[in-house]
Design a protein around this motif. Sequence first.
Motif, PDB file in Angstrom:
ATOM      1  N   TRP A  17     -23.187   4.490  38.097  1.00 20.99           N
ATOM      2  CA  TRP A  17     -23.191   4.046  36.700  1.00 20.99           C
ATOM      3  C   TRP A  17     -24.459   3.252  36.391  1.00 20.99           C
ATOM      4  N   ARG A  18     -24.804   2.312  37.273  1.00 17.18           N
ATOM      5  CA  ARG A  18     -26.022   1.509  37.052  1.00 17.18           C
ATOM      6  C   ARG A  18     -27.245   2.413  36.975  1.00 17.18           C
ATOM      7  N   ALA A  19     -27.335   3.386  37.867  1.00 22.51           N
ATOM      8  CA  ALA A  19     -28.485   4.291  37.897  1.00 22.51           C
ATOM      9  C   ALA A  19     -28.554   5.160  36.642  1.00 22.51           C
ATOM     10  N   LEU A  20     -27.401   5.580  36.136  1.00 23.14           N
ATOM     11  CA  LEU A  20     -27.370   6.394  34.912  1.00 23.14           C
ATOM     12  C   LEU A  20     -27.842   5.612  33.693  1.00 23.14           C
ATOM     13  N   ASN A  21     -27.898   4.297  33.809  1.00 25.96           N
ATOM     14  CA  ASN A  21     -28.318   3.451  32.697  1.00 25.96           C
ATOM     15  C   ASN A  21     -29.633   2.736  32.988  1.00 25.96           C
ATOM     16  N   ASP A  22     -30.343   3.168  34.014  1.00 27.33           N
ATOM     17  CA  ASP A  22     -31.587   2.534  34.440  1.00 27.33           C
ATOM     18  C   ASP A  22     -32.766   3.451  34.093  1.00 27.33           C
ATOM     19  N   ALA A  23     -33.600   3.002  33.151  1.00 31.14           N
ATOM     20  CA  ALA A  23     -34.726   3.828  32.691  1.00 31.14           C
ATOM     21  C   ALA A  23     -35.664   4.201  33.834  1.00 31.14           C
ATOM     22  N   GLN A  28     -37.716   8.905  36.974  1.00 30.93           N
ATOM     23  CA  GLN A  28     -38.052   9.604  38.221  1.00 30.93           C
ATOM     24  C   GLN A  28     -37.287  10.917  38.382  1.00 30.93           C
ATOM     25  N   CYS A  29     -36.149  11.036  37.714  1.00 26.02           N
ATOM     26  CA  CYS A  29     -35.266  12.187  37.906  1.00 26.02           C
ATOM     27  C   CYS A  29     -35.427  13.286  36.864  1.00 26.02           C
ATOM     28  N   ILE A  30     -35.831  12.937  35.657  1.00 22.63           N
ATOM     29  CA  ILE A  30     -35.927  13.913  34.577  1.00 22.63           C
ATOM     30  C   ILE A  30     -37.178  14.770  34.787  1.00 22.63           C
ATOM     31  N   PRO A  31     -37.013  16.084  34.972  1.00 24.53           N
ATOM     32  CA  PRO A  31     -38.175  16.951  35.185  1.00 24.53           C
ATOM     33  C   PRO A  31     -39.147  16.858  34.004  1.00 24.53           C
ATOM     34  N   GLY A  32     -40.424  16.652  34.315  1.00 21.97           N
ATOM     35  CA  GLY A  32     -41.460  16.604  33.284  1.00 21.97           C
ATOM     36  C   GLY A  32     -41.518  15.319  32.489  1.00 21.97           C
ATOM     37  N   CYS A  33     -40.753  14.317  32.886  1.00 22.81           N
ATOM     38  CA  CYS A  33     -40.714  13.069  32.119  1.00 22.81           C
ATOM     39  C   CYS A  33     -42.041  12.328  32.257  1.00 22.81           C
ATOM     40  N   GLN A  34     -42.689  12.090  31.137  1.00 18.21           N
ATOM     41  CA  GLN A  34     -43.941  11.343  31.099  1.00 18.21           C
ATOM     42  C   GLN A  34     -43.686   9.871  30.799  1.00 18.21           C
ATOM     43  N   GLU A  35     -42.643   9.631  30.017  1.00 14.65           N
ATOM     44  CA  GLU A  35     -42.349   8.268  29.567  1.00 14.65           C
ATOM     45  C   GLU A  35     -40.871   8.168  29.211  1.00 14.65           C
ATOM     46  N   LEU A  36     -40.249   7.068  29.586  1.00 14.14           N
ATOM     47  CA  LEU A  36     -38.867   6.795  29.207  1.00 14.14           C
ATOM     48  C   LEU A  36     -38.726   5.296  29.059  1.00 14.14           C
ATOM     49  N   GLY A 138     -30.561  16.784  41.836  1.00 15.02           N
ATOM     50  CA  GLY A 138     -31.101  16.676  43.189  1.00 15.02           C
ATOM     51  C   GLY A 138     -31.887  15.386  43.359  1.00 15.02           C
ATOM     52  N   ALA A 139     -32.781  15.097  42.402  1.00 13.65           N
ATOM     53  CA  ALA A 139     -33.574  13.866  42.456  1.00 13.65           C
ATOM     54  C   ALA A 139     -32.682  12.636  42.306  1.00 13.65           C
ATOM     55  N   PHE A 140     -31.712  12.706  41.406  1.00 15.64           N
ATOM     56  CA  PHE A 140     -30.810  11.579  41.168  1.00 15.64           C
ATOM     57  C   PHE A 140     -30.017  11.258  42.439  1.00 15.64           C
ATOM     58  N   SER A 141     -29.495  12.284  43.084  1.00 17.13           N
ATOM     59  CA  SER A 141     -28.728  12.080  44.321  1.00 17.13           C
ATOM     60  C   SER A 141     -29.590  11.457  45.413  1.00 17.13           C
ATOM     61  N   ARG A 142     -30.838  11.934  45.551  1.00 20.51           N
ATOM     62  CA  ARG A 142     -31.733  11.379  46.571  1.00 20.51           C
ATOM     63  C   ARG A 142     -32.028   9.899  46.321  1.00 20.51           C
ATOM     64  N   ILE A 143     -32.200   9.521  45.062  1.00 21.49           N
ATOM     65  CA  ILE A 143     -32.541   8.136  44.738  1.00 21.49           C
ATOM     66  C   ILE A 143     -31.331   7.211  44.859  1.00 21.49           C
ATOM     67  N   VAL A 144     -30.181   7.663  44.387  1.00 21.17           N
ATOM     68  CA  VAL A 144     -28.995   6.801  44.325  1.00 21.17           C
ATOM     69  C   VAL A 144     -28.256   6.713  45.652  1.00 21.17           C
ATOM     70  N   SER A 145     -28.216   7.799  46.411  1.00 29.13           N
ATOM     71  CA  SER A 145     -27.479   7.805  47.673  1.00 29.13           C
ATOM     72  C   SER A 145     -28.228   7.017  48.735  1.00 29.13           C
ATOM     73  N   PRO A 146     -27.533   6.184  49.481  1.00 30.50           N
ATOM     74  CA  PRO A 146     -28.202   5.468  50.568  1.00 30.50           C
ATOM     75  C   PRO A 146     -28.630   6.447  51.660  1.00 30.50           C
ATOM     76  N   ALA A 147     -29.715   6.117  52.341  1.00 29.95           N
ATOM     77  CA  ALA A 147     -30.198   6.982  53.426  1.00 29.95           C
ATOM     78  C   ALA A 147     -29.176   6.976  54.556  1.00 29.95           C
ATOM     79  N   PRO A 148     -28.854   8.147  55.109  1.00 30.13           N
ATOM     80  CA  PRO A 148     -27.910   8.198  56.237  1.00 30.13           C
ATOM     81  C   PRO A 148     -28.492   7.463  57.446  1.00 30.13           C
ATOM     82  N   ALA A 149     -27.616   6.821  58.188  1.00 31.53           N
ATOM     83  CA  ALA A 149     -28.041   6.039  59.359  1.00 31.53           C
ATOM     84  C   ALA A 149     -28.702   6.925  60.408  1.00 31.53           C
ATOM     85  N   ASP A 150     -28.297   8.195  60.513  1.00 35.80           N
ATOM     86  CA  ASP A 150     -28.864   9.067  61.540  1.00 35.80           C
ATOM     87  C   ASP A 150     -30.236   9.629  61.163  1.00 35.80           C
ATOM     88  N   CYS A 151     -30.777   9.238  60.005  1.00 37.22           N
ATOM     89  CA  CYS A 151     -32.094   9.714  59.590  1.00 37.22           C
ATOM     90  C   CYS A 151     -33.199   8.737  59.981  1.00 37.22           C
TER      91      CYS A 151
END
Length: 156
Positions: A17-23, A28-36, A138-151
């Motif tokens: 929810w926080r990420a969905l409301n964070d400019a 970073q997630c919107i393809p082609g976004c120059q400014e938000l 895809g970009a949203f999931s990568r940014i919001v999801s914590p990195a797995p410990a095995d990585c």
Amino acid sequence: MDLTGSQRIEAPREAVWRALNDADVLRQCIPGCQELVQASPTEFVAKVVLKIGPVKATFAGAVTLSALDPPNAYHIAGEGQGGVAGFAKGGAKVWLVEEEGATILHYEAQANVGGKIAQLGARLIDSTSKKLAGEFFGAFSRIVSPAPADCVAHAE
């Protein structure tokens, strides 16, 4: 055009929810976004460069959030102008469901396009929309999801 789907995000609902409301996250997630820019707690102004088939255009637009039910759901309504390329406007219902430590983000979106973009045909517009949605999630999931410990890299 209608677009529905869901995306599993390996993060708690409150974090999604926080990420969905964070400019910054959305930019970073919107393809082609120059400014938000977040103009208010419920309004964003954006500039996005998109290529749909042979048409490439810069869209300037605004998005308004309504029917807020934090951290569960909201409605999005937006409109963008792409000059001679045309316009796009639409809306979406977005809702979050917690499931086994992750969050399922569901969406139902509707959009209308006009101008040169509309002349490209529904199949091209639909396939481009699905591709852009896939890139966003895809970009949203990568940014919001914590990195797995095995990585974690190990020096040998």
